[in-house]
Design a protein around this motif. Structure first.
Motif, PDB file in Angstrom:
ATOM      1  N   GLU A  52      51.570  34.235  44.345  1.00 43.07           N
ATOM      2  CA  GLU A  52      51.851  34.290  45.775  1.00 43.07           C
ATOM      3  C   GLU A  52      52.867  35.370  46.152  1.00 43.07           C
ATOM      4  O   GLU A  52      53.357  35.396  47.279  1.00 43.07           O
ATOM      5  CB  GLU A  52      52.332  32.920  46.264  1.00 43.07           C
ATOM      6  N   GLY A  53      53.184  36.259  45.215  1.00 41.42           N
ATOM      7  CA  GLY A  53      54.065  37.388  45.520  1.00 41.42           C
ATOM      8  C   GLY A  53      55.517  37.025  45.752  1.00 41.42           C
ATOM      9  O   GLY A  53      56.258  37.781  46.396  1.00 41.42           O
ATOM     10  N   LEU A  54      55.945  35.885  45.236  1.00 41.48           N
ATOM     11  CA  LEU A  54      57.314  35.437  45.503  1.00 41.48           C
ATOM     12  C   LEU A  54      58.349  36.196  44.671  1.00 41.48           C
ATOM     13  O   LEU A  54      59.486  36.386  45.113  1.00 41.48           O
ATOM     14  CB  LEU A  54      57.418  33.929  45.259  1.00 41.48           C
ATOM     15  N   PHE A  55      57.970  36.629  43.474  1.00 46.02           N
ATOM     16  CA  PHE A  55      58.874  37.493  42.712  1.00 46.02           C
ATOM     17  C   PHE A  55      59.017  38.839  43.426  1.00 46.02           C
ATOM     18  O   PHE A  55      60.116  39.380  43.542  1.00 46.02           O
ATOM     19  CB  PHE A  55      58.357  37.699  41.285  1.00 46.02           C
ATOM     20  N   ALA A  56      57.897  39.379  43.894  1.00 44.99           N
ATOM     21  CA  ALA A  56      57.934  40.654  44.614  1.00 44.99           C
ATOM     22  C   ALA A  56      58.798  40.544  45.866  1.00 44.99           C
ATOM     23  O   ALA A  56      59.536  41.475  46.215  1.00 44.99           O
ATOM     24  CB  ALA A  56      56.514  41.080  44.986  1.00 44.99           C
ATOM     25  N   LYS A  57      58.730  39.411  46.534  1.00 44.73           N
ATOM     26  CA  LYS A  57      59.553  39.171  47.723  1.00 44.73           C
ATOM     27  C   LYS A  57      61.035  39.327  47.408  1.00 44.73           C
ATOM     28  O   LYS A  57      61.820  39.787  48.250  1.00 44.73           O
ATOM     29  CB  LYS A  57      59.271  37.763  48.253  1.00 44.73           C
ATOM     30  N   HIS A  58      61.404  38.973  46.190  1.00 47.64           N
ATOM     31  CA  HIS A  58      62.806  39.079  45.776  1.00 47.64           C
ATOM     32  C   HIS A  58      63.073  40.337  44.953  1.00 47.64           C
ATOM     33  O   HIS A  58      64.071  40.412  44.223  1.00 47.64           O
ATOM     34  CB  HIS A  58      63.204  37.829  44.985  1.00 47.64           C
TER      35      HIS A  58
END
Length: 325
Positions: A52-58
């Motif tokens: 869900e791209g949550l690492f990328a978000k951070h």
């Protein structure tokens, strides 16, 4: 003429600076590597963060590697091949006792995802019905095995035989008539239920989701030298755990993608069951009680000695706690 030339040059310069600002590349994501013990539906918060791209978000670019065991994952962190590993926190504790300096920083599996099942037409409906029966369970080392052994001792069921088999094949002895019940992890539990089995005992209920079953581990040196990396990583895991609660359909979709060979209905039921029983935690915080429950189990089986393990020496909960503020 000179004034018009200067204005023209200024206009060119402004246009060049504006173009440069639009052309400037975004700041590159910081790379991080996480080793997981196994590809497991229990580790779904990690997969949700990735998918869900949550690492990328951070601001992170995270690579997942399957180690083939918890000890191998921890060894990768110690050797500098990984920034984080995901496994039983006691694996990191045992490494510390041998000279490593590791800390568990985020909860990923907060309950005990272990169930005992029996055929639907079996006369076994409770622990009391296990007298003189045989139960199949995974070969040790396996938390499910230790949980069963401890349970039988506490209930005084010395007349119950235990048949240990390769993990993932616990139902085979039951199907062959060599065992009356089996102790399983997910998704085997819901696979069994789909085939007419029934749940006899839920191990997680005795801990009420207060058991540090699987956590993210990193080196203390990483915490000291790259605290923002650790904070961003833990924050992404926290976002994933929160998303799984507000959007169970997202958790199910990711699980079905990660386990494409399994029956989608079985995957869906397994995820719903673990969400309902808080096996997937609401946040990455590792409480003292959840860690102590794991330590107590390892004291029981003799992996550690009394007074040898402390919460402060094994857990750094500061990153997870910041997410609550």
């Amino acid at each position: 003429m000179e004034i018009r030339t200067m204005k023209y040059m200024r206009g060119l310069l402004a246009a060049a600076l504006t173009a440069a600002s639009f052309a400037a590349p975004a700041q590159a994501a910081e790379k991080a590597v996480v080793y997981q013990a196994f590809q497991s539906i229990q580790y779904l918060p990690l997969y949700v963060a990735l998918n869900e791209g949550l690492f990328a978000k951070h601001g992170l670019d995270v690579q997942k590697v399957t180690a083939g065991g918890g000890a191998q994952g921890v060894a990768a962190v110690i050797g500098g091949h990984a920034d984080f590993s995901l496994q039983d926190p006691i694996t990191a504790v045992l490494a510390n006792l041998k000279g490593a300096d590791l800390r568990n920083v985020a909860m990923v599996v907060a309950g005990v995802p272990v169930w005992m099942v029996a055929p639907g037409n079996s006369t076994i409906n409770s622990l009391a019905d296990l007298k003189d029966q045989t139960i199949s369970v995974a070969l040790p080392p396996s938390t499910s095995t230790y949980m069963l052994q401890k349970l039988l001792k506490e209930k005084g069921l010395s007349n119950v035989k235990v048949n240990t088999v390769q993990i993932g094949t616990e139902l085979s002895p039951v199907s062959a008539g060599r065992a009356a019940a089996a102790v399983l992890y997910q998704p085997q539990v819901d696979q069994a239920l789909a085939n007419g089995y029934k749940i006899v005992h839920e191990f997680g209920k005795q801990y009420d989701a207060e058991y540090a079953f699987s956590t993210m581990t990193t080196q203390k040196a990483t915490i000291e030298k790259r605290p923002q990396l650790v904070q961003n990583f833990v924050a992404a895991i926290g976002d994933a755990e929160a998303l799984m609660r507000t959007s169970p359909e997202t958790a199910i979709r990711v699980a079905q993608k990660e386990f494409p060979t399994l029956d989608p209905v079985v995957v869906s039921n397994a995820v719903k069951r673990m969400l309902a029983q808080n096996v997937y935690p609401p946040n990455p915080s590792i409480s003292r009680q959840s860690f102590q429950n794991n330590v107590d189990m390892n004291l029981y089986i003799g992996n550690v000695k009394p007074g040898e393990v402390t919460y402060e020496g094994a857990i750094d909960n500061s990153f997870a706690e910041k997410l609550k503020r």
